[in-house]
Enzyme design. Structure first.
Site, mmCIF file in Angstrom:
data_model
loop_
_atom_site.group_PDB
_atom_site.id
_atom_site.type_symbol
_atom_site.label_atom_id
_atom_site.label_comp_id
_atom_site.label_asym_id
_atom_site.label_seq_id
_atom_site.Cartn_x
_atom_site.Cartn_y
_atom_site.Cartn_z
ATOM 1 N N ARG A 20 -12.523 40.969 28.727
ATOM 2 C CA ARG A 20 -11.899 40.675 30.026
ATOM 3 C C ARG A 20 -10.590 39.890 29.830
ATOM 4 O O ARG A 20 -9.508 40.402 30.014
ATOM 5 C CB ARG A 20 -12.895 39.895 30.911
ATOM 6 C CG ARG A 20 -12.556 39.935 32.394
ATOM 7 C CD ARG A 20 -11.468 38.969 32.850
ATOM 8 N NE ARG A 20 -11.792 37.566 32.611
ATOM 9 C CZ ARG A 20 -10.939 36.568 32.780
ATOM 10 N NH1 ARG A 20 -9.691 36.809 33.170
ATOM 11 N NH2 ARG A 20 -11.287 35.318 32.508
ATOM 12 N N ASP A 21 -10.696 38.629 29.414
ATOM 13 C CA ASP A 21 -9.497 37.775 29.344
ATOM 14 C C ASP A 21 -8.527 38.258 28.275
ATOM 15 O O ASP A 21 -7.315 38.076 28.392
ATOM 16 C CB ASP A 21 -9.919 36.321 29.059
ATOM 17 C CG ASP A 21 -8.870 35.311 29.500
ATOM 18 O OD1 ASP A 21 -7.843 35.724 30.065
ATOM 19 O OD2 ASP A 21 -9.073 34.105 29.266
ATOM 20 N N HIS A 212 -13.212 26.322 28.041
ATOM 21 C CA HIS A 212 -12.434 27.550 27.822
ATOM 22 C C HIS A 212 -11.021 27.138 27.403
ATOM 23 O O HIS A 212 -10.228 26.714 28.232
ATOM 24 C CB HIS A 212 -12.428 28.338 29.146
ATOM 25 C CG HIS A 212 -11.577 29.570 29.169
ATOM 26 N ND1 HIS A 212 -12.123 30.836 29.232
ATOM 27 C CD2 HIS A 212 -10.240 29.760 29.155
ATOM 28 C CE1 HIS A 212 -11.154 31.745 29.256
ATOM 29 N NE2 HIS A 212 -9.994 31.106 29.216
ATOM 30 N N HIS A 214 -7.255 27.715 25.377
ATOM 31 C CA HIS A 214 -6.242 28.618 24.819
ATOM 32 C C HIS A 214 -5.534 27.864 23.696
ATOM 33 O O HIS A 214 -5.436 26.643 23.719
ATOM 34 C CB HIS A 214 -5.254 29.059 25.905
ATOM 35 C CG HIS A 214 -5.805 30.138 26.787
ATOM 36 N ND1 HIS A 214 -5.170 31.333 27.016
ATOM 37 C CD2 HIS A 214 -6.966 30.205 27.484
ATOM 38 C CE1 HIS A 214 -5.900 32.084 27.814
ATOM 39 N NE2 HIS A 214 -6.993 31.433 28.134
ATOM 40 N N CYS A 245 -1.110 34.238 29.187
ATOM 41 C CA CYS A 245 -0.900 33.972 30.605
ATOM 42 C C CYS A 245 0.464 34.526 30.961
ATOM 43 O O CYS A 245 1.463 34.189 30.323
ATOM 44 C CB CYS A 245 -0.957 32.478 30.891
ATOM 45 S SG CYS A 245 -0.565 32.085 32.612
#
Lengths: 327, 327
Positions: A20-21, A212, A214, A245
């Site tokens: 997904r991400d 979560h 990054h 992002c």
């Protein structure tokens, strides 16, 4: 950290978000068949949870326009929870029709980031997600809320801890199972992570807390270490370190699953994840997405992957009798 | 880590090794003029120490064949210590002729790595370096020993803590000022770092201890955090994250100075390093070396470098009156 293996067999739950991400940020459309094969491979790796896809509008995220087809055709491993991102009521209906294990709702801790991502105020998001939660409670799906920009906003900068805690309270009152604190654009730093984790755990002991991260500014594993120190046991991560992002150019992706599992395993934590299988999957990702992955381990290999000495030296070395001081 | 800024103004000494450990691994020869300009720029950034060059044989490391010329022509900042790598007696003589502030001796904690790098046994290295130490004691140069492969060897794997401690003891008896524990090929992991740091500090309180990490497997900043937790105050780092190891293909370089300073500053530690100036230098490195640098910050920018909202949304956002629940 008092001994060499502070993990002491402590169980850490790794939640794989690459399908997904990771894939939602790729320029190429990975075919439905390849997505299903990828998820089936990941399902055999020992993850606690896999975020399969997102039930957003296919116009908003064309990369995941095949959400139903993927969700309905993967081979489910009963030991794995299959989660999907659900942004609104329509998404919840689509997700429930696919018999998902978990719905992952999303909003942002920052007003401008929430507006940019979801085109509404945070207040409106809380109200809308309350309706989504009511709808989901008629199904067997567990409910998680991912709170984006919980450690800082790429447009506004700092986000107050009090704001994050107040937002979590709204969802705790609506009895979600878990909250994910998302460092969406890699602004978290270790002491900040420790502080927020401590407060969230203290105020909401009933919630399942996921972190979560990054790796935008190289701190993802340092932040993981800080969260572990506060008793956090659940982490999102993406194989290969895919993700990113769209509003933070130059930013790299999610913390790389294999890098995280490698570190945790060396420290004595139990993740249940088979690192060899995961590395195989990671090394195959460039075939799907058309470029190298940012994670370290696929390139460097594991700590235990030794290298040969230069052949010209090996014989000499074997014949070398140490002389001089006693070591 | 009990508060958000555990640094509490604690001073951390950052030792820049890009001109030596970084450039020695580059395929291109950076001109003597460019090297001097680079070191002069770094001298104005606030580093505690800069490792300028290496007095090895020009045949062994042609990239640094201009050691004398560089060392004699840089503009020295009295606030900075200028260190050079010294592998043997001949190197010590050349270094002393240049009036260095510190000689950084080197040997490896692993037998096979020592033989590969230095073509002799560790026992012979200890004896030879004892002669070097005697020679240097006639000068004003401080003496440091960098112990390579202290956290693992790319050929042998694990290196026993006892071996590392025994080697340090040999040099402590010879009254070196400091010891650097080098993770030459990125095999260190946080709990191992904490354990070794604790023992070295306990057994050798008189020594200045430096940690030298490589980011091969993504753990460099996590390892930094672990060392900070044990009271370590000195770190080597290379601008841009340059560096590597010829015997570990695919390995990335030293921990990136700007990534490290960025994290430490956010956590409230005092490094004295001007991050803006450093980022300028890092962003200019590709001109010198012909490729991008592996560090994160040059690409992503600092946490405080905010991004504009998409213009099409900004007006709508400003006009959006939050309605619904009270936040």
């Amino acid at each position: 950290m008092q001994q060499r293996n502070p993990g002491g067999d402590r169980q850490i739950f790794i939640q794989e978000v690459c399908p997904r991400d990771g894939l939602q940020n790729e320029a190429v459309f990975v075919s439905t068949e390849d997505k299903i094969a990828l998820i089936n491979q990941l399902s055999a790796c020992g993850f606690a949870k896999i975020e399969v896809t997102s039930f957003t509008s296919p116009k908003a995220i064309p990369a995941l326009k095949d959400a139903e087809e993927v969700m309905k055709n993967i081979r489910r491993n009963p030991a794995v929870e299959y989660s999907v991102l659900v942004p609104n009521l329509r998404g919840a209906e689509r997700a429930m029709a696919c018999l998902i294990d978990e719905a992952n709702l999303v909003m942002s801790a920052s007003a401008s980031h929430n507006f940019t991502n979801l085109r509404m105020s945070r207040e409106a998001s809380v109200e809308q997600l309350s309706l989504v939660i009511n709808a989901l409670k008629g199904s067997s799906a567990a409910i998680n809320l991912s709170l984006s920009a919980a450690f800082g906003c790429p447009f506004e900068g700092d986000v107050a801890e009090a704001t994050v805690l107040r937002l979590i309270e709204h969802f705790a009152l609506r009895e979600v199972r878990g909250i994910t604190l998302c460092d969406t654009t890699g602004m978290a730093y270790p002491s900040q992570v420790a502080s927020l984790c401590r407060q969230v755990k203290q105020q909401f002991p009933q919630l399942e807390i996921t972190l979560h991260f990054h790796d935008t500014r190289g701190m993802a594993l340092a932040n993981t270490l800080a969260a572990l120190g506060e008793g956090i046991n659940r982490f999102d991560a993406a194989t290969g370190g895919l993700g990113g992002c769209p509003y933070a150019p130059g930013a790299s992706g999610n913390v790389c699953t294999e890098d995280m599992v490698h570190m945790l395993t060396l420290m004595g934590y139990q993740t249940g994840v088979n690192l060899e299988s995961l590395l195989e999957i990671s090394r195959d990702l460039p075939r799907l997405i058309g470029h190298n992955v940012p994670g370290s381990l696929a390139r460097a290999g594991m700590r235990s992957d030794l290298h040969p000495m230069p052949a010209s030296l090996e014989q000499q070395f074997k014949g070398c009798v140490p002389a001089g001081v006693q070591l």
